[in-house]
Design a protein around this motif. Structure first.
Motif, mmCIF file in Angstrom:
data_model
loop_
_atom_site.group_PDB
_atom_site.id
_atom_site.type_symbol
_atom_site.label_atom_id
_atom_site.label_comp_id
_atom_site.label_asym_id
_atom_site.label_seq_id
_atom_site.Cartn_x
_atom_site.Cartn_y
_atom_site.Cartn_z
ATOM 1 N N THR A 14 3.455 -8.894 21.604
ATOM 2 C CA THR A 14 4.669 -9.858 21.868
ATOM 3 C C THR A 14 4.286 -10.681 23.056
ATOM 4 O OG1 THR A 14 5.518 -8.066 23.067
ATOM 5 C CG2 THR A 14 6.051 -8.248 20.826
ATOM 6 N N ALA A 15 3.253 -10.627 23.413
ATOM 7 C CA ALA A 15 3.148 -11.526 24.813
ATOM 8 C C ALA A 15 2.350 -12.970 24.362
ATOM 9 C CB ALA A 15 1.962 -10.848 25.693
ATOM 10 N N TYR A 16 3.151 -13.889 24.316
ATOM 11 C CA TYR A 16 2.635 -15.212 24.408
ATOM 12 C C TYR A 16 2.437 -16.172 25.549
ATOM 13 C CZ TYR A 16 1.952 -20.195 22.663
ATOM 14 O OH TYR A 16 1.318 -21.376 22.592
ATOM 15 N N GLY A 17 1.258 -15.892 26.304
ATOM 16 C CA GLY A 17 1.188 -16.068 27.611
ATOM 17 C C GLY A 17 2.259 -15.321 28.614
ATOM 18 N N TYR A 18 3.134 -15.838 29.273
ATOM 19 C CA TYR A 18 4.149 -15.318 29.961
ATOM 20 C C TYR A 18 5.583 -15.090 29.278
ATOM 21 C CZ TYR A 18 1.018 -15.543 34.097
ATOM 22 O OH TYR A 18 0.055 -15.331 35.050
ATOM 23 N N ARG A 19 5.382 -15.741 27.935
ATOM 24 C CA ARG A 19 6.588 -15.695 27.271
ATOM 25 C C ARG A 19 6.481 -14.619 26.358
ATOM 26 N NH1 ARG A 19 6.378 -21.571 25.296
ATOM 27 N NH2 ARG A 19 4.408 -21.505 26.132
ATOM 28 N N THR A 20 7.688 -13.891 25.915
ATOM 29 C CA THR A 20 7.892 -12.512 24.977
ATOM 30 C C THR A 20 8.379 -13.230 23.710
ATOM 31 O OG1 THR A 20 8.205 -11.127 26.664
ATOM 32 C CG2 THR A 20 8.850 -10.589 24.461
ATOM 33 N N VAL A 21 7.517 -13.043 22.556
ATOM 34 C CA VAL A 21 7.794 -13.523 21.432
ATOM 35 C C VAL A 21 8.489 -12.333 20.456
ATOM 36 C CG1 VAL A 21 6.654 -15.504 21.391
ATOM 37 C CG2 VAL A 21 5.446 -13.545 20.497
ATOM 38 N N GLU A 22 8.752 -12.542 19.141
ATOM 39 C CA GLU A 22 9.229 -11.397 18.346
ATOM 40 C C GLU A 22 8.315 -10.373 17.745
ATOM 41 O OE1 GLU A 22 12.182 -12.977 15.709
ATOM 42 O OE2 GLU A 22 13.751 -13.457 17.162
ATOM 43 N N GLY A 23 7.166 -11.080 17.500
ATOM 44 C CA GLY A 23 6.219 -10.051 17.038
ATOM 45 C C GLY A 23 4.817 -10.637 16.725
ATOM 46 N N GLY A 24 4.057 -10.050 16.034
ATOM 47 C CA GLY A 24 2.932 -10.354 15.701
ATOM 48 C C GLY A 24 2.599 -11.970 14.859
ATOM 49 N N GLY A 25 3.499 -11.914 14.222
ATOM 50 C CA GLY A 25 3.659 -13.136 13.108
ATOM 51 C C GLY A 25 4.151 -14.481 14.105
ATOM 52 N N GLU A 26 5.136 -14.355 14.908
ATOM 53 C CA GLU A 26 5.585 -15.360 15.638
ATOM 54 C C GLU A 26 4.266 -15.986 16.783
ATOM 55 O OE1 GLU A 26 8.733 -17.206 19.005
ATOM 56 O OE2 GLU A 26 9.173 -15.114 17.829
ATOM 57 N N LYS A 27 3.831 -14.790 17.121
ATOM 58 C CA LYS A 27 2.529 -15.151 18.081
ATOM 59 C C LYS A 27 1.367 -15.733 17.164
ATOM 60 C CE LYS A 27 -0.882 -13.200 21.421
ATOM 61 N NZ LYS A 27 -1.239 -12.125 22.248
ATOM 62 N N GLN A 28 1.070 -15.221 16.151
ATOM 63 C CA GLN A 28 -0.124 -15.698 15.600
ATOM 64 C C GLN A 28 0.072 -17.427 14.974
ATOM 65 O OE1 GLN A 28 -3.255 -13.866 14.704
ATOM 66 N NE2 GLN A 28 -3.472 -16.078 14.863
ATOM 67 N N GLU A 29 1.438 -17.421 14.745
ATOM 68 C CA GLU A 29 1.846 -18.995 14.316
ATOM 69 C C GLU A 29 1.629 -19.817 15.618
ATOM 70 O OE1 GLU A 29 5.554 -21.413 12.627
ATOM 71 O OE2 GLU A 29 5.404 -19.417 12.468
ATOM 72 N N ARG A 30 2.062 -19.407 16.780
ATOM 73 C CA ARG A 30 1.975 -20.018 18.001
ATOM 74 C C ARG A 30 0.386 -20.440 18.419
ATOM 75 N NH1 ARG A 30 6.403 -20.418 21.650
ATOM 76 N NH2 ARG A 30 8.316 -19.808 20.687
ATOM 77 N N VAL A 31 -0.308 -19.170 18.392
ATOM 78 C CA VAL A 31 -1.710 -19.359 18.670
ATOM 79 C C VAL A 31 -2.415 -20.385 17.784
ATOM 80 C CG1 VAL A 31 -3.856 -18.230 18.923
ATOM 81 C CG2 VAL A 31 -1.720 -17.056 19.881
ATOM 82 N N ASN A 32 -2.284 -20.179 16.583
ATOM 83 C CA ASN A 32 -2.703 -20.982 15.581
ATOM 84 C C ASN A 32 -2.576 -22.490 15.946
ATOM 85 O OD1 ASN A 32 -3.793 -18.994 13.924
ATOM 86 N ND2 ASN A 32 -2.154 -19.256 12.515
ATOM 87 N N GLY A 33 -1.266 -22.806 16.387
ATOM 88 C CA GLY A 33 -0.904 -24.447 16.605
ATOM 89 C C GLY A 33 -1.839 -24.669 17.759
ATOM 90 N N VAL A 34 -1.873 -23.954 18.983
ATOM 91 C CA VAL A 34 -2.929 -24.223 19.953
ATOM 92 C C VAL A 34 -4.401 -24.505 19.732
ATOM 93 C CG1 VAL A 34 -3.900 -23.200 21.750
ATOM 94 C CG2 VAL A 34 -1.508 -22.728 21.619
ATOM 95 N N PHE A 35 -5.201 -23.901 18.469
ATOM 96 C CA PHE A 35 -6.238 -23.858 18.271
ATOM 97 C C PHE A 35 -6.504 -25.257 17.094
ATOM 98 C CE2 PHE A 35 -6.810 -20.039 20.402
ATOM 99 C CZ PHE A 35 -7.719 -20.207 21.150
#
Length: 259
Positions: A14-35
């Motif tokens: 649930t750690a997206y950098g210093y932000r807390t996200v709701e779970g693996g799905g949201e983090k994965q979506e955000r990380v995909n956007g970065v890459f």
């Protein structure tokens, strides 16, 4: 500026950098956007994050792997879409080894496949889109599993480590290169200032993408340190677990064996 490191791998879900996200799905979506955004500039990104040292660190990783010059040698490079580690391993075996490059991000894989063709290494490498947490690959099928600067972006790190153990052959080797915790008092202050002040600004100017670079810097600071990550590798079943610090702990190579 910085925040305390996450000490448990499951907290990274649930750690997206210093932000807390709701779970693996949201983090994965955000990380995909970065890459997706940085795929074409990935080598430049690593140069900025490491001051160019990532090239020496990757060479050290492959040297520690010491792959044999055997055509039946099979390796899996995860989160390695652009092919940088895979190319080095194939060349280290005098173009005898065969590898699978797996990445969840199609943009990164596209860059890697194009580069492999230009280097005439496409006959040695297969590029597969897939998730490190659930590898679309059979049990006991690889002599080595490598991952460089990728595991901190996986939401469920423990699941990825378990999958690494599953797909390795008995006697297979796990190697992970990742940014880590600096263990030199003066160096940590210099690196902290460079990371939080310079890198996002350079990302904004060079890549027109400050947010992605801020996330990448923060993700490094939130990743478990060397001791805690080594413990996670042991929990996944690996033995003879060890690590080597690089450049005062800015990065570390972790090693484990499936015995």
């Amino acid at each position: 500026m910085s925040q305390p490191r996450v000490t448990a791998t499951d907290a990274m879900e649930t750690a997206y950098g210093y932000r807390t996200v709701e779970g693996g799905g949201e983090k994965q979506e955000r990380v995909n956007g970065v890459f997706h955004r940085v795929a074409e500039r990935y080598d430049l990104m690593n140069d900025l994050m490491s001051g160019g040292l990532h090239r020496a660190w990757k060479a050290a990783m492959v040297a520690w792997l010491s792959p044999p010059h055997r055509p039946e040698y099979r390796f899996l490079d995860v989160a390695g879409g652009t092919g940088d580690i895979a190319f080095r391993i194939v060349e280290a075996t005098r173009r005898r080894a065969h590898g699978t490059v797996l990445d969840i991000n199609a943009s990164m894989l596209g860059v890697g496949a194009e580069r492999a063709a230009k280097r005439r290494l496409d006959g040695n490498l297969e590029f597969v889109e897939g998730n490190a947490e659930s590898l679309p690959l059979p049990d006991n099928s690889f002599d080595a599993y490598t991952i460089a600067f990728g595991i901190r972006n996986v939401p469920k790190i423990d699941a990825a480590l378990s999958e690494a153990y599953r797909v390795l052959k008995p006697g297979g080797r796990f190697l992970c290169l990742e940014f880590s915790e600096v263990d030199l008092p003066m160096l940590d202050r210099v690196y902290e200032a460079w990371s939080f002040k310079a890198i996002p600004r350079i990302g904004e100017v060079v890549a027109r993408d400050r947010e992605s670079y801020e996330y990448l810097v923060e993700s490094i600071r939130r990743f478990p340190n060397q001791t805690n990550f080594a413990a996670a590798i042991r929990r996944a079943g690996f033995e003879r677990v060890d690590y080597r610090n690089l450049s005062g702990g800015i990065a570390a190579i972790h090693s484990g064996w499936k015995l």
